[in-house]
Design a protein around this motif. Structure first.
Motif, mmCIF file in Angstrom:
data_model
loop_
_atom_site.group_PDB
_atom_site.id
_atom_site.type_symbol
_atom_site.label_atom_id
_atom_site.label_comp_id
_atom_site.label_asym_id
_atom_site.label_seq_id
_atom_site.Cartn_x
_atom_site.Cartn_y
_atom_site.Cartn_z
ATOM 1 N N GLY A 105 0.796 -1.222 0.000
ATOM 2 C CA GLY A 105 0.000 0.000 0.000
ATOM 3 C C GLY A 105 0.834 1.280 0.000
ATOM 4 O O GLY A 105 0.546 2.204 -0.774
ATOM 5 N N PRO A 106 1.882 1.358 0.850
ATOM 6 C CA PRO A 106 2.703 2.579 0.835
ATOM 7 C C PRO A 106 3.360 2.827 -0.527
ATOM 8 O O PRO A 106 3.437 3.973 -0.980
ATOM 9 C CB PRO A 106 3.754 2.314 1.920
ATOM 10 C CG PRO A 106 3.081 1.359 2.857
ATOM 11 C CD PRO A 106 2.243 0.486 1.968
ATOM 12 N N ALA A 107 3.812 1.763 -1.188
ATOM 13 C CA ALA A 107 4.417 1.919 -2.517
ATOM 14 C C ALA A 107 3.374 2.428 -3.506
ATOM 15 O O ALA A 107 3.664 3.300 -4.327
ATOM 16 C CB ALA A 107 5.005 0.599 -2.995
ATOM 17 N N GLN A 108 2.148 1.893 -3.427
ATOM 18 C CA GLN A 108 1.081 2.363 -4.316
ATOM 19 C C GLN A 108 0.787 3.833 -4.074
ATOM 20 O O GLN A 108 0.609 4.613 -5.018
ATOM 21 C CB GLN A 108 -0.193 1.540 -4.100
ATOM 22 C CG GLN A 108 -0.083 0.110 -4.576
ATOM 23 C CD GLN A 108 -1.416 -0.612 -4.509
ATOM 24 O OE1 GLN A 108 -2.451 -0.065 -4.868
ATOM 25 N NE2 GLN A 108 -1.391 -1.860 -4.053
ATOM 26 N N ALA A 109 0.744 4.240 -2.799
ATOM 27 C CA ALA A 109 0.445 5.639 -2.471
ATOM 28 C C ALA A 109 1.512 6.564 -3.040
ATOM 29 O O ALA A 109 1.182 7.626 -3.595
ATOM 30 C CB ALA A 109 0.345 5.800 -0.954
ATOM 31 N N ILE A 110 2.768 6.165 -2.949
ATOM 32 C CA ILE A 110 3.859 6.984 -3.483
ATOM 33 C C ILE A 110 3.755 7.088 -5.000
ATOM 34 O O ILE A 110 3.875 8.183 -5.571
ATOM 35 C CB ILE A 110 5.228 6.408 -3.057
ATOM 36 C CG1 ILE A 110 5.428 6.603 -1.550
ATOM 37 C CG2 ILE A 110 6.368 7.059 -3.843
ATOM 38 C CD1 ILE A 110 6.597 5.851 -0.976
ATOM 39 N N LEU A 111 3.521 5.959 -5.683
ATOM 40 C CA LEU A 111 3.413 5.979 -7.141
ATOM 41 C C LEU A 111 2.294 6.912 -7.604
ATOM 42 O O LEU A 111 2.436 7.623 -8.593
ATOM 43 C CB LEU A 111 3.181 4.568 -7.685
ATOM 44 C CG LEU A 111 4.377 3.616 -7.625
ATOM 45 C CD1 LEU A 111 3.967 2.212 -8.042
ATOM 46 C CD2 LEU A 111 5.518 4.117 -8.485
ATOM 47 N N LYS A 112 1.195 6.914 -6.879
ATOM 48 C CA LYS A 112 0.048 7.749 -7.264
ATOM 49 C C LYS A 112 0.329 9.238 -7.088
ATOM 50 O O LYS A 112 -0.300 10.067 -7.747
ATOM 51 C CB LYS A 112 -1.188 7.346 -6.451
ATOM 52 C CG LYS A 112 -1.724 5.976 -6.807
ATOM 53 C CD LYS A 112 -2.853 5.573 -5.879
ATOM 54 C CE LYS A 112 -3.309 4.162 -6.146
ATOM 55 N NZ LYS A 112 -4.385 3.735 -5.230
ATOM 56 N N LEU A 113 1.267 9.588 -6.201
ATOM 57 C CA LEU A 113 1.591 10.993 -5.941
ATOM 58 C C LEU A 113 2.640 11.555 -6.886
ATOM 59 O O LEU A 113 2.708 12.767 -7.078
ATOM 60 C CB LEU A 113 2.092 11.158 -4.495
ATOM 61 C CG LEU A 113 1.052 10.964 -3.397
ATOM 62 C CD1 LEU A 113 1.720 10.977 -2.028
ATOM 63 C CD2 LEU A 113 -0.028 12.037 -3.485
ATOM 64 N N LEU A 114 3.439 10.694 -7.464
ATOM 65 C CA LEU A 114 4.535 11.131 -8.324
ATOM 66 C C LEU A 114 4.041 11.571 -9.701
ATOM 67 O O LEU A 114 2.965 11.158 -10.134
ATOM 68 C CB LEU A 114 5.541 9.984 -8.495
ATOM 69 C CG LEU A 114 6.305 9.557 -7.249
ATOM 70 C CD1 LEU A 114 7.109 8.291 -7.532
ATOM 71 C CD2 LEU A 114 7.218 10.672 -6.765
ATOM 72 N N PRO A 115 4.842 12.376 -10.409
ATOM 73 C CA PRO A 115 4.512 12.667 -11.817
ATOM 74 C C PRO A 115 4.414 11.350 -12.599
ATOM 75 O O PRO A 115 5.152 10.396 -12.311
ATOM 76 C CB PRO A 115 5.694 13.506 -12.294
ATOM 77 C CG PRO A 115 6.302 14.067 -11.051
ATOM 78 C CD PRO A 115 6.063 13.046 -9.970
ATOM 79 N N ALA A 116 3.524 11.299 -13.567
ATOM 80 C CA ALA A 116 3.244 10.055 -14.293
ATOM 81 C C ALA A 116 4.502 9.433 -14.890
ATOM 82 O O ALA A 116 4.677 8.208 -14.830
ATOM 83 C CB ALA A 116 2.203 10.296 -15.376
ATOM 84 N N GLU B 19 -3.331 2.182 -15.057
ATOM 85 C CA GLU B 19 -4.430 3.114 -14.813
ATOM 86 C C GLU B 19 -4.615 3.379 -13.323
ATOM 87 O O GLU B 19 -5.038 4.461 -12.931
ATOM 88 C CB GLU B 19 -5.736 2.636 -15.462
ATOM 89 C CG GLU B 19 -6.445 1.523 -14.762
ATOM 90 C CD GLU B 19 -7.729 1.101 -15.479
ATOM 91 O OE1 GLU B 19 -8.027 1.645 -16.563
ATOM 92 O OE2 GLU B 19 -8.417 0.218 -14.945
ATOM 93 N N VAL B 20 -4.271 2.421 -12.485
ATOM 94 C CA VAL B 20 -4.398 2.618 -11.037
ATOM 95 C C VAL B 20 -3.189 3.368 -10.471
ATOM 96 O O VAL B 20 -3.334 4.239 -9.624
ATOM 97 C CB VAL B 20 -4.583 1.268 -10.314
ATOM 98 C CG1 VAL B 20 -4.477 1.428 -8.801
ATOM 99 C CG2 VAL B 20 -5.928 0.651 -10.677
ATOM 100 N N LEU B 21 -1.990 3.045 -10.945
ATOM 101 C CA LEU B 21 -0.776 3.560 -10.318
ATOM 102 C C LEU B 21 -0.112 4.729 -11.047
ATOM 103 O O LEU B 21 0.700 5.436 -10.455
ATOM 104 C CB LEU B 21 0.234 2.423 -10.159
ATOM 105 C CG LEU B 21 -0.245 1.244 -9.304
ATOM 106 C CD1 LEU B 21 0.763 0.114 -9.346
ATOM 107 C CD2 LEU B 21 -0.511 1.688 -7.874
ATOM 108 N N VAL B 22 -0.438 4.933 -12.327
ATOM 109 C CA VAL B 22 0.246 5.979 -13.107
ATOM 110 C C VAL B 22 -0.721 7.058 -13.572
ATOM 111 O O VAL B 22 -0.547 8.237 -13.280
ATOM 112 C CB VAL B 22 0.998 5.367 -14.307
ATOM 113 C CG1 VAL B 22 1.631 6.459 -15.170
ATOM 114 C CG2 VAL B 22 2.065 4.387 -13.824
ATOM 115 N N SER B 23 -1.758 6.682 -14.321
ATOM 116 C CA SER B 23 -2.705 7.656 -14.854
ATOM 117 C C SER B 23 -4.018 6.970 -15.216
ATOM 118 O O SER B 23 -4.013 5.902 -15.838
ATOM 119 C CB SER B 23 -2.131 8.318 -16.115
ATOM 120 O OG SER B 23 -3.113 9.110 -16.742
#
Length: 196
Positions: free
Chosen positions: A92-103, A167-171
């Motif tokens: 979950g923490p890795a997913q949260a970080i990926l979602k916050l970063l530029p695509a 689509e979930v983790l990048v855009s």
């Protein structure tokens, strides 16, 4: 004879719920019997499986349904596989970080993780990636379409796994197209991923 290469069990176990969700639940016994893996219906594999058996199951599904319907079922199985990865394999923490970063940075990190775990979905095939967008992912000697001959790409399971993860983790606005397929005579199965 050497030990067979293996592939993750989700290439197998997600086919049953995908058949059900697409209205073909009655086809599961026929498809699994056609691949010689009827036992997997009662006792689904929980560990890596022989890639040849998984490929035979995908082949039996494609043979048992019209191409468009087989593609929809395999895509649904791929989406379910990605949902499993998101729920159970990607912290979950890795997913949260990926979602916050530029695509572009998120995509680069996701591709690194995909590359590190390619053996789970490419088996003996060789995975590679080139930056983008569009990002280009490639599987050479893809075991899931080995020996197949088709007029159009058949790797909708792989395409759907990639689509759902991106689509979930990048855009949310990602597009994934299979631009080459070994079943069509191309040298590799290629997937173009664009979120621009």
């Amino acid at each position: 004879m050497g030990q067979a290469a293996t592939i993750g069990p989700n290439a197998v176990i997600q086919l049953v719920p995908a058949l059900t969700r697409k209205g073909f639940d009655g086809m599961a016994p026929q498809v699994f019997a056609g691949a010689g893996v009827t036992g997997w219906l009662a006792d689904p594999p929980a560990a890596m499986v022989d890639e040849r058996l998984a490929a035979g199951l995908h082949r039996a599904l494609r043979a048992g349904l019209p191409p468009g319907q087989a593609s929809l079922v395999l895509a649904e199985a791929g989406r379910l596989t990605a949902d499993y990865l998101l729920a159970a394999r990607i912290p979950g923490p890795a997913q949260a970080i990926l979602k916050l970063l530029p695509a572009s940075l998120s995509a680069s990190l996701l591709v690194g993780a995909i590359r590190a775990h390619a053996w789970t979905f490419a088996g003996s095939g060789r995975f590679s990636a080139r930056g983008g967008p569009p990002l280009l992912l490639e599987i050479r000697n893809n075991p899931l379409c080995a020996g197949e001959h088709a007029p159009a790409p058949v790797c909708s399971w792989h395409a759907a796994v990639f689509r759902r993860l991106f689509e979930v983790l990048v855009s949310h606005d990602v597009r994934v197209d299979e631009t080459g397929c070994e079943a069509c005579g191309d040298p590799a199965c290629r997937f173009s991923i664009d979120w621009s």
